[in-house]
Design an enzyme around this catalytic site. Structure first.
Site, PDB file in Angstrom:
ATOM      1  N   ALA A  40       0.814  -1.222   0.000  1.00 27.84           N
ATOM      2  CA  ALA A  40       0.000   0.000   0.000  1.00 27.84           C
ATOM      3  C   ALA A  40       0.849   1.274   0.000  1.00 27.84           C
ATOM      4  O   ALA A  40       0.439   2.298  -0.545  1.00 27.84           O
ATOM      5  CB  ALA A  40      -0.922  -0.015   1.204  1.00 27.84           C
TER       6      ALA A  40
ATOM      7  N   THR B  11       0.603   5.603  -1.563  1.00 22.77           N
ATOM      8  CA  THR B  11       0.149   6.714  -0.686  1.00 22.77           C
ATOM      9  C   THR B  11       0.463   8.065  -1.329  1.00 22.77           C
ATOM     10  O   THR B  11      -0.297   9.018  -1.179  1.00 22.77           O
ATOM     11  CB  THR B  11       0.774   6.637   0.729  1.00 22.77           C
ATOM     12  OG1 THR B  11       2.187   6.598   0.600  1.00 22.77           O
ATOM     13  CG2 THR B  11       0.295   5.436   1.503  1.00 22.77           C
TER      14      THR B  11
ATOM     15  N   PHE C  53      -3.495   0.983   4.938  1.00 22.38           N
ATOM     16  CA  PHE C  53      -4.495   0.552   5.910  1.00 22.38           C
ATOM     17  C   PHE C  53      -4.054   0.801   7.346  1.00 22.38           C
ATOM     18  O   PHE C  53      -4.855   1.145   8.191  1.00 22.38           O
ATOM     19  CB  PHE C  53      -4.785  -0.947   5.736  1.00 22.38           C
ATOM     20  CG  PHE C  53      -5.719  -1.251   4.588  1.00 22.38           C
ATOM     21  CD1 PHE C  53      -6.315  -0.235   3.862  1.00 22.38           C
ATOM     22  CD2 PHE C  53      -6.010  -2.564   4.258  1.00 22.38           C
ATOM     23  CE1 PHE C  53      -7.180  -0.518   2.812  1.00 22.38           C
ATOM     24  CE2 PHE C  53      -6.874  -2.856   3.212  1.00 22.38           C
ATOM     25  CZ  PHE C  53      -7.460  -1.831   2.480  1.00 22.38           C
TER      26      PHE C  53
ATOM     27  N   GLN D 199       0.572  -6.383  -3.584  1.00 23.19           N
ATOM     28  CA  GLN D 199      -0.507  -6.636  -2.629  1.00 23.19           C
ATOM     29  C   GLN D 199      -1.640  -5.655  -2.904  1.00 23.19           C
ATOM     30  O   GLN D 199      -2.681  -5.745  -2.262  1.00 23.19           O
ATOM     31  CB  GLN D 199      -0.005  -6.418  -1.202  1.00 23.19           C
ATOM     32  CG  GLN D 199       1.031  -7.418  -0.743  1.00 23.19           C
ATOM     33  CD  GLN D 199       1.493  -7.097   0.670  1.00 23.19           C
ATOM     34  OE1 GLN D 199       2.332  -6.243   0.882  1.00 23.19           O
ATOM     35  NE2 GLN D 199       0.936  -7.777   1.635  1.00 23.19           N
TER      36      GLN D 199
ATOM     37  N   ASP E 270      -5.266  -1.529  -6.584  1.00 20.92           N
ATOM     38  CA  ASP E 270      -5.641  -0.235  -7.151  1.00 20.92           C
ATOM     39  C   ASP E 270      -5.400  -0.089  -8.654  1.00 20.92           C
ATOM     40  O   ASP E 270      -5.705   0.946  -9.232  1.00 20.92           O
ATOM     41  CB  ASP E 270      -4.931   0.903  -6.392  1.00 20.92           C
ATOM     42  CG  ASP E 270      -3.401   0.753  -6.384  1.00 20.92           C
ATOM     43  OD1 ASP E 270      -2.840   0.110  -7.303  1.00 20.92           O
ATOM     44  OD2 ASP E 270      -2.767   1.283  -5.448  1.00 20.92           O
TER      45      ASP E 270
ATOM     46  N   HIS F 173      -3.690  -9.919  -4.126  1.00 18.10           N
ATOM     47  CA  HIS F 173      -4.951  -9.663  -3.420  1.00 18.10           C
ATOM     48  C   HIS F 173      -6.047  -9.179  -4.359  1.00 18.10           C
ATOM     49  O   HIS F 173      -7.017  -8.560  -3.924  1.00 18.10           O
ATOM     50  CB  HIS F 173      -4.721  -8.649  -2.284  1.00 18.10           C
ATOM     51  CG  HIS F 173      -3.789  -9.162  -1.226  1.00 18.10           C
ATOM     52  ND1 HIS F 173      -3.092  -8.350  -0.376  1.00 18.10           N
ATOM     53  CD2 HIS F 173      -3.431 -10.433  -0.890  1.00 18.10           C
ATOM     54  CE1 HIS F 173      -2.346  -9.097   0.442  1.00 18.10           C
ATOM     55  NE2 HIS F 173      -2.529 -10.357   0.139  1.00 18.10           N
TER      56      HIS F 173
ATOM     57  N   CYS G 158     -19.184 -12.548 -10.025  1.00 16.43           N
ATOM     58  CA  CYS G 158     -20.304 -13.280  -9.431  1.00 16.43           C
ATOM     59  C   CYS G 158     -19.710 -14.521  -8.770  1.00 16.43           C
ATOM     60  O   CYS G 158     -18.975 -15.277  -9.416  1.00 16.43           O
ATOM     61  CB  CYS G 158     -21.328 -13.681 -10.495  1.00 16.43           C
ATOM     62  SG  CYS G 158     -22.564 -14.815  -9.818  1.00 16.43           S
TER      63      CYS G 158
ATOM     64  N   CYS H 237     -21.764 -17.840 -10.799  1.00 15.48           N
ATOM     65  CA  CYS H 237     -21.509 -18.227 -12.200  1.00 15.48           C
ATOM     66  C   CYS H 237     -20.209 -17.617 -12.734  1.00 15.48           C
ATOM     67  O   CYS H 237     -19.853 -17.833 -13.887  1.00 15.48           O
ATOM     68  CB  CYS H 237     -22.680 -17.828 -13.097  1.00 15.48           C
ATOM     69  SG  CYS H 237     -22.808 -16.047 -13.387  1.00 15.48           S
TER      70      CYS H 237
ATOM     71  N   SER I  94       4.545  -3.129   4.829  1.00 13.09           N
ATOM     72  CA  SER I  94       4.934  -3.400   6.217  1.00 13.09           C
ATOM     73  C   SER I  94       5.382  -4.854   6.367  1.00 13.09           C
ATOM     74  O   SER I  94       5.917  -5.222   7.399  1.00 13.09           O
ATOM     75  CB  SER I  94       3.756  -3.114   7.145  1.00 13.09           C
ATOM     76  OG  SER I  94       2.638  -3.887   6.751  1.00 13.09           O
TER      77      SER I  94
END
Ligand code: NAD
Length: 265
Positions: free
Chosen positions: A29, A33, A40, A108, A111, A128, A136, A139, A203
């Site tokens: 992340a 920034t 997070f 990770q 975005d 991630h 969905c 399906c 981190s």
């Protein structure tokens, strides 16, 4: 970090890059920034505002109320993501790719900023998932997140699949959800075969993603960590740079380009 020390370390990393053929960059992340997307865990991050326990995968599946709460949080996140663009760090990786040195980016992040900066999808392993898509769960029909956002803004609280009525979920990995098998396996393989592994803005506390630097070291790669704060992997690294990812990566890549120009004469 003192300026002189930073200069020396940037110089050292630029030499590592010049001597490498298969660089793997691992991002968290913190690489985004400077694009305006909070991480997070830092103060002001998403977990200051929301309780991560409310967004467990099992809760999402269990009740429409949990799904509604999830979509509210995700709408806020989506608005931040669509208004953000890549920064110097993302563009620096594109420069490494142009030099023929980048094997891949393992991220990770959800975005899509590596692709927006110009990397092709096959150069980015997303551990991630990606918040620009919705699947969905029944399906497997895929929707753009933009299309689903329109439905939410029109007053739908919990969207369902228009094909089969199944539960829709952003194509990201929630807490409690299994890691994507292929991506995780491929990330391990590429980490082990890297000759230089650069961690940027993570981190390194989320598993199994954080095992990748160890696989890289086991495979014989040099390890560079660029992060604002210390990580528990710093002692395993050949170089640790504390500071802003965009600024530092921008400086490193400029120096690499300069040295390569000198070499070419
Ligand atoms: P994290 O929030 O645990 O850690 C981010 C790290 O980046 C921190 O150690 C912080 O010191 C550092 N950092 C912050 N700004 C920085 C900067 N400008 N330059 C250098 N370092 C900086 O993030 P994580 O390790 O990636 O794990 C959290 C999880 O949250 C990930 O799994 C990811 O999926 C998700 N996440 C993604 C996004 C995104 O897609 N942009 C944003 C928030 C969280």
């Amino acid at each position: 970090m003192e300026d002189k020390m930073l200069d020396e370390l940037i110089n050292k990393v630029s030499d590592f890059i010049i001597g490498s053929k298969a660089i793997v960059v691992f991002t968290g992340a913190g690489v985004s920034t400077e694009s305006g997307i909070p991480d997070f865990r830092s103060p002001g991050g998403l977990w200051d505002k929301y309780n991560p326990d409310d967004f467990l995968y099992q809760k999402f599946l269990a009740s429409p109320e949990s799904r509604e709460k999830y979509w509210q949080m995700n709408s806020e996140l989506y608005c931040t993501l669509v208004n953000a663009g890549p920064n110097q760090a993302h563009y620096a990786m594109v420069e490494l790719e142009k030099m023929g040195k980048l094997d891949c980016v393992i991220t990770q992040n959800i975005d899509n900023l590596h692709q927006e900066a110009g990397l092709l999808d096959d150069k980015v392993i997303e551990l991630h998932g990606n918040n620009m898509w919705v699947n969905c769960l029944n399906c497997e029909k895929r929707y753009s997140r933009e299309e689903i956002q329109k439905r939410l803004e029109e007053g739908v609280n919990v969207p369902y699949c228009d094909e089969c009525g199944g539960i829709l979920k952003p194509a990201t990995i929630s807490f409690g959800q299994p890691m994507p098998f292929e991506e995780t396996r491929e990330a391990e393989r590429r980490s082990r075969s890297a000759d230089l592994f650069i961690v940027i803005g993570s981190s390194l506390v989320v598993q199994p993603a954080a095992l990748m630097p160890l696989y890289a070291k086991e495979g014989g790669a040099r390890l560079v960590i660029i992060n604002m704060d210390s990580t528990s992997y710093d002692r395993n690294a050949d170089v640790v740079l504390h500071g802003k990812a965009g600024e530092i990566m921008g400086r490193i890549v400029d120096l690499v380009k300069y040295k390569r120009k000198l070499q070419e004469g």
